[in-house]
Design a protein around this motif. Sequence first.
Motif, PDB file in Angstrom:
ATOM      1  N   ALA A  15      15.919 -12.867 -15.705  1.00  0.00           N
ATOM      2  CA  ALA A  15      14.808 -12.210 -16.634  1.00  0.00           C
ATOM      3  C   ALA A  15      15.054 -10.470 -16.487  1.00  0.00           C
ATOM      4  O   ALA A  15      15.571  -9.973 -15.531  1.00  0.00           O
ATOM      5  N   PRO A  16      14.835  -9.651 -17.584  1.00  0.00           N
ATOM      6  CA  PRO A  16      15.027  -8.402 -17.515  1.00  0.00           C
ATOM      7  C   PRO A  16      13.903  -7.551 -16.607  1.00  0.00           C
ATOM      8  O   PRO A  16      12.757  -7.997 -16.363  1.00  0.00           O
ATOM      9  N   GLY A  17      14.259  -6.662 -15.583  1.00  0.00           N
ATOM     10  CA  GLY A  17      13.639  -5.974 -14.680  1.00  0.00           C
ATOM     11  C   GLY A  17      13.295  -4.509 -15.170  1.00  0.00           C
ATOM     12  O   GLY A  17      14.153  -4.008 -15.789  1.00  0.00           O
ATOM     13  N   VAL A  18      12.255  -4.056 -14.897  1.00  0.00           N
ATOM     14  CA  VAL A  18      11.772  -2.637 -15.238  1.00  0.00           C
ATOM     15  C   VAL A  18      12.125  -1.859 -14.173  1.00  0.00           C
ATOM     16  O   VAL A  18      11.569  -1.920 -13.140  1.00  0.00           O
ATOM     17  N   ARG A  19      13.068  -0.636 -14.420  1.00  0.00           N
ATOM     18  CA  ARG A  19      13.380   0.178 -13.370  1.00  0.00           C
ATOM     19  C   ARG A  19      12.263   1.351 -13.824  1.00  0.00           C
ATOM     20  O   ARG A  19      12.283   2.290 -14.526  1.00  0.00           O
ATOM     21  N   PHE A  20      11.270   1.437 -12.784  1.00  0.00           N
ATOM     22  CA  PHE A  20       9.936   2.135 -12.941  1.00  0.00           C
ATOM     23  C   PHE A  20      10.158   3.376 -12.109  1.00  0.00           C
ATOM     24  O   PHE A  20      10.356   3.264 -10.710  1.00  0.00           O
ATOM     25  N   ALA A  21      10.632   4.593 -12.545  1.00  0.00           N
ATOM     26  CA  ALA A  21      10.751   5.808 -11.710  1.00  0.00           C
ATOM     27  C   ALA A  21       9.473   6.636 -11.588  1.00  0.00           C
ATOM     28  O   ALA A  21       8.510   6.656 -12.512  1.00  0.00           O
ATOM     29  N   TYR A  22       9.186   7.008 -10.625  1.00  0.00           N
ATOM     30  CA  TYR A  22       8.134   7.980 -10.542  1.00  0.00           C
ATOM     31  C   TYR A  22       8.416   9.281  -9.615  1.00  0.00           C
ATOM     32  O   TYR A  22       9.480   9.258  -8.817  1.00  0.00           O
ATOM     33  N   TRP A  23       7.743  10.379 -10.058  1.00  0.00           N
ATOM     34  CA  TRP A  23       7.970  11.734  -9.549  1.00  0.00           C
ATOM     35  C   TRP A  23       6.643  11.955  -9.003  1.00  0.00           C
ATOM     36  O   TRP A  23       5.561  11.972  -9.643  1.00  0.00           O
ATOM     37  N   GLY A  24       6.504  12.410  -7.966  1.00  0.00           N
ATOM     38  CA  GLY A  24       5.596  13.062  -6.993  1.00  0.00           C
ATOM     39  C   GLY A  24       5.122  11.894  -5.943  1.00  0.00           C
ATOM     40  O   GLY A  24       5.051  10.754  -6.379  1.00  0.00           O
ATOM     41  N   THR A  25       5.383  12.170  -4.467  1.00  0.00           N
ATOM     42  CA  THR A  25       5.349  11.185  -3.707  1.00  0.00           C
ATOM     43  C   THR A  25       3.826  10.967  -3.316  1.00  0.00           C
ATOM     44  O   THR A  25       3.590   9.934  -2.620  1.00  0.00           O
ATOM     45  N   ALA A  26       2.968  11.534  -3.967  1.00  0.00           N
ATOM     46  CA  ALA A  26       1.404  10.849  -3.414  1.00  0.00           C
ATOM     47  C   ALA A  26       0.685  10.481  -4.437  1.00  0.00           C
ATOM     48  O   ALA A  26       0.003   9.277  -4.346  1.00  0.00           O
TER      49      ALA A  26
END
Length: 432
Positions: free
Chosen positions: A207-218
Amino acid sequence: MKNLHSWILLLSIFIYAQGSCQVGIGTTSPRGALDINSPTTNNKGLVLPTNNSPTNMTNPQGGALAEGTVMYDNTEKCVKFYNGSTWSNCLCDTCGPSTSTIIADCTQNGFTGSYTSNIPLSGTTFTVTITNNSFSTSTLNLQPSDLVLSGVTGLTVSSVSPTTATLNAGQSQMLTYTITGTPNNKGTLTGTWSKLSLNCSNSVTVAPGVRFAYWGTAYSIGTSTFSTFNSQLTNTANYGPTGTYNKIGGFNFIDITSILGSATAASLLANYDVICIGANTEIDAASSLKIKGYVDGGGVATILLDQSFNTAIFQTFGGTGSVGAGATNGVTTTDTTNNGVFGTGTNASITGFGQQGRILLSQLASGSVVLATETASTNDIALWKTGTGGRAIFSWDEGVYRSSNITGTVIDTPQEIFLHNIMAYLLNARGF
């Protein structure tokens, strides 16, 4: 005269057989108990007793069949022999529909575990069951290379257990091949197993997976601060092939805080499906332009504000003025974006946590669509969509994703339903 010659020939065979306990047909020098051979007759075959089932064969002397009885099974199109207790399988590998003495089955288990693109595998295997249908012990030496994967890249067969399988007659053995790596693409993953003359195969959908990127470590979705909301995203009953949102296999959270400065909008678009910009750390104007370029190119983003935080990216997306200080409580609008696969999200009460930002209706970029306002005033905007194709969602408070209304892994509170409908909207906008 012809009949006389025939009787003389038969009498000669009988006399020779009686005298030597051997029978020769077409030869006077039999090389065994029965020798059918002659330059004039050896172009003819031996026709065995034929029947459609070995169970029909009888001993003309009465009693049990004699050990060594041979017949031709015209149902399975092969020769079989009786060993004194049971009939054998076919005595050839390619005749008719008979079963090989050792069989391999990839359908009993095949692939086990979860397979989602862009998400590292964990505990995934491919299992082959081999069964020895012969009358003797058989041994197979096994290697990871026995199993070949195709259709999806990024995966490796790293080991097999056991490495040697010794099967007694009638015994079965499971062979387990461990699969590691990260699927690079969605599609059909096929495993083809072969050993000597044995082979079998099986397939599984990646199945397709979502590459969920985040900026900000908190204070960003994907960080430990949002553990409850993250657990709702990773609950396959919510997002998965059999979940409420069934277009994806799952989420893979990726921290891009340290690499955003060196990235380009094009590289962001190529490597990430969704980007979340967190609050309580101010994102600069240069990085904000990359996020806007990412959205303009087809990406989707959720951007979290907080009291006096993230003015630069708000302005990059066409907003005017600065992010101020807002109130905790809000209410969703009747915009259809708020309703979706998770249920009705319109006219729902929502709350933030701690401090909030404030954006006035007059500050929004042209074309923005309001999804929620502060409870006290419809001029104080809580959530809205903006940017190219409405693919950027702004929230007045990062705390909306971690307030007391976000509980457990089940999506059932009005605020949870609203927020996950927004997430589903973003995924749909990204092409899932």
